[in-house]
Scaffold this motif. Structure first.
Motif, PDB file in Angstrom:
ATOM      1  N   TYR A   1       0.853   8.436  17.780  1.00  0.00           N
ATOM      2  CA  TYR A   1      -0.404   9.025  18.268  1.00  0.00           C
ATOM      3  C   TYR A   1      -0.312  10.539  18.410  1.00  0.00           C
ATOM      4  CZ  TYR A   1      -1.651   4.230  19.134  1.00  0.00           C
ATOM      5  OH  TYR A   1      -1.923   2.900  18.958  1.00  0.00           O
TER       6      TYR A   1
ATOM      7  N   LYS B   1      -4.472   7.738  16.320  1.00  0.00           N
ATOM      8  CA  LYS B   1      -3.340   7.567  15.402  1.00  0.00           C
ATOM      9  C   LYS B   1      -3.319   8.696  14.375  1.00  0.00           C
ATOM     10  CE  LYS B   1      -1.604   4.086  13.481  1.00  0.00           C
ATOM     11  NZ  LYS B   1      -1.284   2.886  12.676  1.00  0.00           N
TER      12      LYS B   1
ATOM     13  N   PHE C   1      -1.788   8.540  11.353  1.00  0.00           N
ATOM     14  CA  PHE C   1      -1.925   8.009   9.994  1.00  0.00           C
ATOM     15  C   PHE C   1      -2.915   6.848   9.960  1.00  0.00           C
ATOM     16  CE2 PHE C   1       2.369   9.885  10.140  1.00  0.00           C
ATOM     17  CZ  PHE C   1       2.186  10.860   9.174  1.00  0.00           C
ATOM     18  N   ALA C   2      -3.652   6.767   8.861  1.00  0.00           N
ATOM     19  CA  ALA C   2      -4.691   5.745   8.733  1.00  0.00           C
ATOM     20  C   ALA C   2      -4.094   4.417   8.309  1.00  0.00           C
ATOM     21  CB  ALA C   2      -5.712   6.194   7.693  1.00  0.00           C
ATOM     22  N   ASP C   3      -4.706   3.346   8.763  1.00  0.00           N
ATOM     23  CA  ASP C   3      -4.392   2.026   8.233  1.00  0.00           C
ATOM     24  C   ASP C   3      -5.200   1.795   6.967  1.00  0.00           C
ATOM     25  OD1 ASP C   3      -2.623   1.447  10.160  1.00  0.00           O
ATOM     26  OD2 ASP C   3      -3.988   0.281  11.396  1.00  0.00           O
ATOM     27  N   GLY C   4      -4.733   0.857   6.168  1.00  0.00           N
ATOM     28  CA  GLY C   4      -5.509   0.474   5.003  1.00  0.00           C
ATOM     29  C   GLY C   4      -5.221   1.284   3.756  1.00  0.00           C
ATOM     30  N   GLU C   5      -4.332   2.278   3.877  1.00  0.00           N
ATOM     31  CA  GLU C   5      -3.936   3.023   2.678  1.00  0.00           C
ATOM     32  C   GLU C   5      -2.751   2.303   2.016  1.00  0.00           C
ATOM     33  OE1 GLU C   5      -5.427   5.664   1.487  1.00  0.00           O
ATOM     34  OE2 GLU C   5      -6.778   6.078   3.155  1.00  0.00           O
TER      35      GLU C   5
ATOM     36  N   PRO D   1       1.029   1.891   0.560  1.00  0.00           N
ATOM     37  CA  PRO D   1       2.300   2.477   0.992  1.00  0.00           C
ATOM     38  C   PRO D   1       2.576   3.776   0.226  1.00  0.00           C
ATOM     39  CG  PRO D   1       2.568   0.121   0.694  1.00  0.00           C
ATOM     40  CD  PRO D   1       1.187   0.466   0.196  1.00  0.00           C
ATOM     41  N   LEU D   2       3.113   4.749   0.928  1.00  0.00           N
ATOM     42  CA  LEU D   2       3.344   6.069   0.345  1.00  0.00           C
ATOM     43  C   LEU D   2       4.756   6.527   0.697  1.00  0.00           C
ATOM     44  CD1 LEU D   2       1.958   8.511  -1.089  1.00  0.00           C
ATOM     45  CD2 LEU D   2       1.417   9.377   1.193  1.00  0.00           C
ATOM     46  N   GLY D   3       5.534   6.845  -0.320  1.00  0.00           N
ATOM     47  CA  GLY D   3       6.912   7.289  -0.099  1.00  0.00           C
ATOM     48  C   GLY D   3       6.977   8.754   0.288  1.00  0.00           C
ATOM     49  N   LEU D   4       7.938   9.069   1.156  1.00  0.00           N
ATOM     50  CA  LEU D   4       8.163  10.444   1.591  1.00  0.00           C
ATOM     51  C   LEU D   4       9.628  10.795   1.318  1.00  0.00           C
ATOM     52  CD1 LEU D   4       6.539   9.991   5.130  1.00  0.00           C
ATOM     53  CD2 LEU D   4       5.389  10.812   3.067  1.00  0.00           C
TER      54      LEU D   4
END
Lengths: 214, 214
Positions: A15, A183, A185-189, A191-194
């Motif tokens: 958050y 929050k 970061f959004a839900d529903g996106e 997966p994104l690698g960092l």
């Protein structure tokens, strides 16, 4: 090529503000703990109109000084500027930061409601109504070859992330669980690698820098 | 006095499994990225029945070896053991880990459904139906003066945290945004302060140890 960077404090449970945020208490319940690492630092004092000579120096101060200076334009959302969505009203709020906001560079505020630019101290606020890409272009022009920083809030960061425009994030992970709120970061996106590119630690907070995989 | 510790991998956006987890894919979509830092390490190979001599050594391996050995009893939830709530059925599942599970110590599985203890290799699974405090007492007895580790899942960790029984957490913050799935921390709890007691960094993951403020 200038980069688009996000720099933001987040609780361990994700958050950037606690629950029940109001105009009077924009960080919500318990949300002050997100920035506790910064309040007593020299660079915080200096950029917030206090006498910096009494502020603490050290690792966290170095990170904050770098985060405040490593870019030449800022993008933020209307809610970060004034805590509310909706029209500006008859006496439009001039931001949380008083006569001399700590940015000291052009700030582009994303909003659905037009407004004339506002100059306070060394900071110029311009209000952008034609979307995130337009704001990014204008900020990039203002920054020249230097980077552009997104200062928040969550919804703005999420839009740039989802559009694939964000290059880098520095998350100051604060040692607190807020149990609710806004929050980052959004839900529903998807997966994104960092990629972790730097970690700086202190007892007060963990500063982690990530590059976004494309 | 032995301590109760949580050791778990979490995405930067707070998930310990991705969305749409199934019995076949218990980590959900994209969730494999949570443990990518561990799969090729020597201690992972050794404890998972592979030849450890080909595994990678270094910082992450040291952290994993320490996390696997720094306690003498484990607590986990039924869903971590078998991926499902509900009764055991006629041919009760024996866990994800084959004939020689990597724990090699007493494991206490929290469940609402009674079941006889199960011995596999050097690991004993006991099934505890009378709640988190009873499981903690039995685990503490088994561990003697050594610590007790909670291995997951989220719901079990949340219950111990809410009951004020957890002393310490090591969160392996994986550089990935999962965008949904199983959140490690519960919403709706009061803000809770933590103390950062150790940070170990690597390009693959950020290991942060916290003490819980009481």
């Amino acid at each position: 090529m200038s980069k688009l960077k996000l720099d933001i404090s987040m609780s361990l449970d994700g958050y950037i503000a606690g629950p029940e945020a109001t105009h009077e208490e924009p960080l919500g319940k318990g949300g002050g703990a997100l920035h506790e690492w910064a309040y007593n630092l020299r660079s915080f004092s200096e950029t917030h109109g206090r006498d910096g000579s009494e502020g603490e120096t050290g690792t966290d101060d170095d990170v904050l000084a770098e985060a405040s200076s490593g870019h030449d334009a800022v993008i933020m959302g209307k809610r970060m500027f004034c805590g509310e969505d909706g029209p500006w009203g008859d006496e439009p709020f001039e931001g949380w930061w008083g006569d001399d906001p700590p940015f000291r560079k052009p700030v582009f505020v994303l909003t659905n409601h037009e407004r004339e630019p506002l100059e306070l101290g060394e900071t110029t606020f311009e209000f952008v109504t034609d979307g995130i890409e337009a704001a990014f272009e204008r900020a990039r022009d203002a920054a020249g070859s230097d980077d552009v920083q997104i200062s928040g809030g969550a919804h703005v960061a999420q839009q740039y992330l989802a559009a694939g425009l964000l290059d880098e994030m520095q998350i100051h992970i604060a040692p607190v669980l807020l149990g609710g709120g806004t929050k980052l970061f959004a839900d529903g996106e998807k997966p994104l690698g960092l990629r972790v590119t730097r970690v700086i630690e202190s007892p007060a907070v963990t500063h982690v820098r990530y590059e976004i995989e494309r």
